[in-house]
Design an enzyme around this catalytic site. Structure first.
Site, PDB file in Angstrom:
ATOM      1  N   GLU A   1      73.834   8.998 141.905  1.00 26.54           N
ATOM      2  CA  GLU A   1      73.168   7.515 142.063  1.00 26.54           C
ATOM      3  C   GLU A   1      73.934   6.592 141.098  1.00 26.54           C
ATOM      4  O   GLU A   1      73.799   5.465 141.193  1.00 26.54           O
ATOM      5  CB  GLU A   1      71.688   7.392 142.079  1.00 26.54           C
TER       6      GLU A   1
ATOM      7  N   HIS B   1      74.259  12.613 138.079  1.00 29.90           N
ATOM      8  CA  HIS B   1      73.698  11.538 138.593  1.00 29.90           C
ATOM      9  C   HIS B   1      74.436  10.898 139.664  1.00 29.90           C
ATOM     10  O   HIS B   1      75.128   9.981 139.307  1.00 29.90           O
ATOM     11  CB  HIS B   1      73.240  10.626 137.684  1.00 29.90           C
TER      12      HIS B   1
ATOM     13  N   CYS C   1      69.969  16.549 138.973  1.00 32.65           N
ATOM     14  CA  CYS C   1      69.993  16.805 137.384  1.00 32.65           C
ATOM     15  C   CYS C   1      68.999  17.740 136.986  1.00 32.65           C
ATOM     16  O   CYS C   1      69.153  19.108 137.192  1.00 32.65           O
ATOM     17  CB  CYS C   1      69.837  15.402 136.907  1.00 32.65           C
TER      18      CYS C   1
END
Length: 208
Positions: free
Chosen positions: A191, A189, A81
């Site tokens: 995650e 992102h 990011c």
């Protein structure tokens, strides 16, 4: 076991990233210690927020030189990011700011419109990955793979050959997954991107 460090400079979704890496069998160290970063087998630079503020935090903690050195020395280095954007030479976000200079290029704001369509920012949501070249960094990802993104700015590398995958905001195409040798970057992102995101992290860890 390989030693992976998530750089803690007060900006970033550290817990979620740590959990995602642990899902691949690695227990990362979250640290701002220069010696710990220098001794790692792999370095992950996270980040959310404004480019200039993040660079100021890195400078205040004395991390700019060690991050630049470890990335340019050949150590597997991943920017996520804002962490990806920080690896570039400079950003136009709220003025002109110097970045880490690991990847030559500039961070630009999305245009207000493109091809007759308004591009409101920030872009928030899921977007399909469009593969530009095959690479082990995106192994297991296909045309239905998606990434969760939250951003108003995108990277514009001097060397387009480092771009592995792109996304589109309406018809505006921009880089989201990059690699130049040992240096990796993801605009979104992973995650927060389900199994596709976990594959990205696992693929990076395979380079350690």
């Amino acid at each position: 076991m390989k030693k992976v460090v998530i750089v803690d400079y007060g900006v970033g979704n550290l817990f979620s990233i740590k959990q995602a890496l642990m899902a691949s069998g690695v227990t990362p160290i979250v640290s701002s210690d220069k010696n710990v970063i220098a001794s790692a087998d792999g370095v992950l630079l996270p980040g959310v927020g404004a480019f200039g503020d993040a660079m100021n935090r890195l400078r205040e903690q004395g991390l700019v030189d060690v991050l630049r050195h470890e990335a340019l020395a050949g150590k597997p280095f991943l920017g996520v990011c804002l962490g990806l954007q920080l690896m570039f030479s400079k950003s136009d976000e709220f003025g002109s700011h110097e970045g880490l200079g690991i990847l030559p290029g500039v961070v630009r704001k999305f245009p207000s419109s493109f091809d007759g369509q308004e591009l409101s920012v920030p872009f928030i949501g899921w977007n399909f990955l469009e593969t530009q070249k095959e690479d082990s960094f995106i192994a297991g990802l296909g045309p239905e793979s998606k990434l969760f993104l939250v951003h108003s700015f995108y990277v514009q590398p001097e060397d387009p050959s480092c771009v592995i995958s792109t996304c589109r905001y309406h018809n505006f195409q921009y880089p989201v997954v990059l690699r130049r040798g040992n240096v990796f970057g993801v605009q979104g992102h992973p995650e927060k991107s389900g199994l596709d995101g976990l594959k990205i992290y696992a693929n990076w860890l395979n380079n350690l």
